[in-house]
Write a protein that holds these residues in place. Structure first.
Motif, PDB file in Angstrom:
ATOM      1  N   LYS A  31      27.759  55.802 -14.473  1.00 20.87           N
ATOM      2  CA  LYS A  31      29.754  54.981 -14.258  1.00 20.87           C
ATOM      3  C   LYS A  31      30.423  55.108 -15.504  1.00 20.87           C
ATOM      4  O   LYS A  31      30.658  54.263 -15.257  1.00 20.87           O
ATOM      5  CB  LYS A  31      29.564  55.292 -13.104  1.00 20.87           C
ATOM      6  N   ILE A  32      30.039  55.440 -16.531  1.00 18.54           N
ATOM      7  CA  ILE A  32      30.466  54.819 -18.131  1.00 18.54           C
ATOM      8  C   ILE A  32      31.602  55.812 -18.418  1.00 18.54           C
ATOM      9  O   ILE A  32      32.399  56.499 -17.553  1.00 18.54           O
ATOM     10  CB  ILE A  32      29.773  55.545 -18.894  1.00 18.54           C
ATOM     11  N   THR A  33      33.142  54.575 -17.844  1.00 16.13           N
ATOM     12  CA  THR A  33      33.464  55.455 -18.305  1.00 16.13           C
ATOM     13  C   THR A  33      34.341  55.575 -19.537  1.00 16.13           C
ATOM     14  O   THR A  33      33.839  55.696 -20.800  1.00 16.13           O
ATOM     15  CB  THR A  33      35.621  53.953 -18.065  1.00 16.13           C
ATOM     16  N   ASP A  34      35.381  56.423 -18.955  1.00 15.74           N
ATOM     17  CA  ASP A  34      36.235  57.289 -21.083  1.00 15.74           C
ATOM     18  C   ASP A  34      36.253  55.868 -21.875  1.00 15.74           C
ATOM     19  O   ASP A  34      35.679  56.910 -23.211  1.00 15.74           O
ATOM     20  CB  ASP A  34      37.259  57.800 -20.765  1.00 15.74           C
ATOM     21  N   ASP A  35      36.616  55.121 -22.198  1.00 16.87           N
ATOM     22  CA  ASP A  35      36.577  54.897 -22.957  1.00 16.87           C
ATOM     23  C   ASP A  35      35.219  53.781 -24.120  1.00 16.87           C
ATOM     24  O   ASP A  35      35.755  53.161 -24.699  1.00 16.87           O
ATOM     25  CB  ASP A  35      37.682  52.814 -23.161  1.00 16.87           C
ATOM     26  N   LYS A  61      37.571  56.907 -40.033  1.00 21.03           N
ATOM     27  CA  LYS A  61      35.964  55.276 -39.263  1.00 21.03           C
ATOM     28  C   LYS A  61      36.176  56.891 -37.922  1.00 21.03           C
ATOM     29  O   LYS A  61      36.711  56.628 -37.069  1.00 21.03           O
ATOM     30  CB  LYS A  61      36.305  54.275 -38.873  1.00 21.03           C
ATOM     31  N   PRO A  62      34.713  56.504 -37.704  1.00 21.11           N
ATOM     32  CA  PRO A  62      34.561  57.550 -36.244  1.00 21.11           C
ATOM     33  C   PRO A  62      34.667  56.360 -35.216  1.00 21.11           C
ATOM     34  O   PRO A  62      35.070  57.385 -34.715  1.00 21.11           O
ATOM     35  CB  PRO A  62      32.828  57.518 -36.768  1.00 21.11           C
ATOM     36  N   SER A  63      35.062  55.248 -35.253  1.00 18.27           N
ATOM     37  CA  SER A  63      35.229  54.575 -34.152  1.00 18.27           C
ATOM     38  C   SER A  63      36.904  55.025 -33.763  1.00 18.27           C
ATOM     39  O   SER A  63      37.440  54.754 -33.094  1.00 18.27           O
ATOM     40  CB  SER A  63      34.950  52.522 -34.528  1.00 18.27           C
ATOM     41  N   ASP A  64      37.486  55.227 -34.724  1.00 19.82           N
ATOM     42  CA  ASP A  64      38.941  55.065 -34.827  1.00 19.82           C
ATOM     43  C   ASP A  64      38.962  56.288 -34.143  1.00 19.82           C
ATOM     44  O   ASP A  64      40.640  57.331 -33.912  1.00 19.82           O
ATOM     45  CB  ASP A  64      40.003  55.174 -35.598  1.00 19.82           C
ATOM     46  N   LEU A  65      38.183  57.412 -33.682  1.00 20.57           N
ATOM     47  CA  LEU A  65      38.419  58.848 -33.500  1.00 20.57           C
ATOM     48  C   LEU A  65      37.882  58.747 -31.723  1.00 20.57           C
ATOM     49  O   LEU A  65      38.187  57.818 -30.983  1.00 20.57           O
ATOM     50  CB  LEU A  65      37.595  59.827 -33.759  1.00 20.57           C
ATOM     51  N   VAL A  66      38.466  59.462 -31.006  1.00 27.81           N
ATOM     52  CA  VAL A  66      38.708  59.965 -30.035  1.00 27.81           C
ATOM     53  C   VAL A  66      36.867  60.204 -29.440  1.00 27.81           C
ATOM     54  O   VAL A  66      36.361  61.593 -30.347  1.00 27.81           O
ATOM     55  CB  VAL A  66      39.646  60.256 -28.948  1.00 27.81           C
ATOM     56  N   TYR A  67      36.160  60.441 -28.461  1.00 28.84           N
ATOM     57  CA  TYR A  67      35.351  60.803 -27.502  1.00 28.84           C
ATOM     58  C   TYR A  67      35.074  62.686 -27.890  1.00 28.84           C
ATOM     59  O   TYR A  67      34.264  63.178 -28.861  1.00 28.84           O
ATOM     60  CB  TYR A  67      34.690  60.661 -26.195  1.00 28.84           C
TER      61      TYR A  67
END
Length: 322
Positions: A31-35, A61-67
């Motif tokens: 149950k991990i949320t999208d964020d 940076k990868p962290s700046d993108l969405v999943y």
């Protein structure tokens, strides 16, 4: 406490789509949320996979993108969409291997069909290629006899049962062949032992004679006579398959010279003089204690002709075709 375990992604041998499928199931069960999906993936994907992601996302940076953007970026690099025509060509070329069973053959067919874009016709194409690629002609002909409405699953089930039947029949036939071979060997050994225990004495004696094994004599003169007869044809009848000492005609009287010990066909009478070899042997045998009875007889011309004919037939008995 989380359920399951996420391993690092192997860039060299791993399948990115399979890795993402497992990752999505991990997110769902825990149950991990999208964020939190992107941070979780970056934390578990491993150093080599993260360095590849950094290069692909540059200058961001990868962290700046969405999943979902990261997932698509990695898929396009690691697993670019192949040509459906090329994939269908490889699919049509697939044949069951010599050491490949039906279960492994079906799994490989499904793998090749993943990028063929068969859509609603997937099962029909799988069925057709499955039947055409079978290595067993017997199973293929059996499937040809089925109705056109047979499905891919039904064809696989029928082929699997036939394959098992063929395998079991081969095992039974191999066992029967082994038993038959063992029975033949036992019969051969039994026959050999029987021939050694009895019934072969006459043949053994004949082989001893033909091999030249020397019999036992009570006197030197008898041994000399045997040696003289064994170096040539029989002095009594002229045959070559025995020696004078074993000849049954040595007690017959010659119709030419009237002497006992040989037949006319080998008589050496010359100007009233007879070769002394046979006469000497006759006299020596009398000295050794041999006594002649009714077996001593004189042969007529007609009887001797019959004897000669029989001797010729005896010679033919020993003839062996090439």
């Amino acid at each position: 406490m989380s359920i399951g375990r996420l391993s690092e992604f192997d860039v060299q041998t791993g399948q990115w789509s399979s890795y993402i499928d497992r990752l999505d199931m991990y997110f769902k069960v825990n149950k991990i949320t999208d964020d939190l999906k992107l941070p979780t993936m970056i934390a578990t994907m491993g150093d080599e996979a993260y360095e590849l992601l950094v290069n692909l996302a540059s200058p961001n940076k990868p962290s700046d993108l969405v999943y979902q953007v990261v997932v698509d970026m990695m898929r396009n690099h690691l697993q670019p969409t192949p040509s459906s025509l090329a994939e269908r060509f490889r699919f049509r070329q697939k044949r069951q291997g010599a050491e490949e069973d039906i279960a492994a053959y079906v799994a490989e067919l499904k793998k090749l069909a993943r990028n063929c874009k068969f859509a609603a016709n997937l099962n029909e194409n799988l069925r057709d290629q499955f039947v055409c690629g079978l290595k067993s002609d017997v199973i293929r002909q059996r499937l040809f006899g089925e109705d056109d409405s047979v499905t891919f699953v039904e064809a696989v089930n029928l082929a699997t049962s036939l394959e098992a039947a063929e395998r079991d029949a081969a095992v039974v036939e191999s066992a029967a062949s082994t038993n038959e071979t063992g029975s033949n060997k036992t019969s051969a050994v039994h026959t050999l032992m029987q021939s050694r225990r009895g019934g072969g004495g006459g043949r053994l004696r004949g082989r001893r004679r033909s091999a030249g094994m020397r019999p036992t004599f009570t006197t030197a003169s008898a041994a000399t006579t045997y040696e003289r007869g064994s170096r040539a044809n029989c002095a009594a009848c002229g045959a070559t398959n025995h020696v004078y000492a074993d000849c049954r005609f040595r007690d017959y009287r010659c119709s030419l010279c009237k002497h006992i010990g040989h037949l006319r066909r080998v008589c050496s009478w010359d100007d009233g003089k007879l070769s002394r070899g046979v006469v000497t042997d006759r006299r020596e045998r009398q000295k050794e204690g041999f006594h002649y009875n009714d077996a001593d007889r004189e042969t007529s011309d007609e009887e001797e002709e019959n004897i000669v004919e029989n001797l010729n037939l005896m010679g033919l008995d020993s003839y062996k075709a090439i």
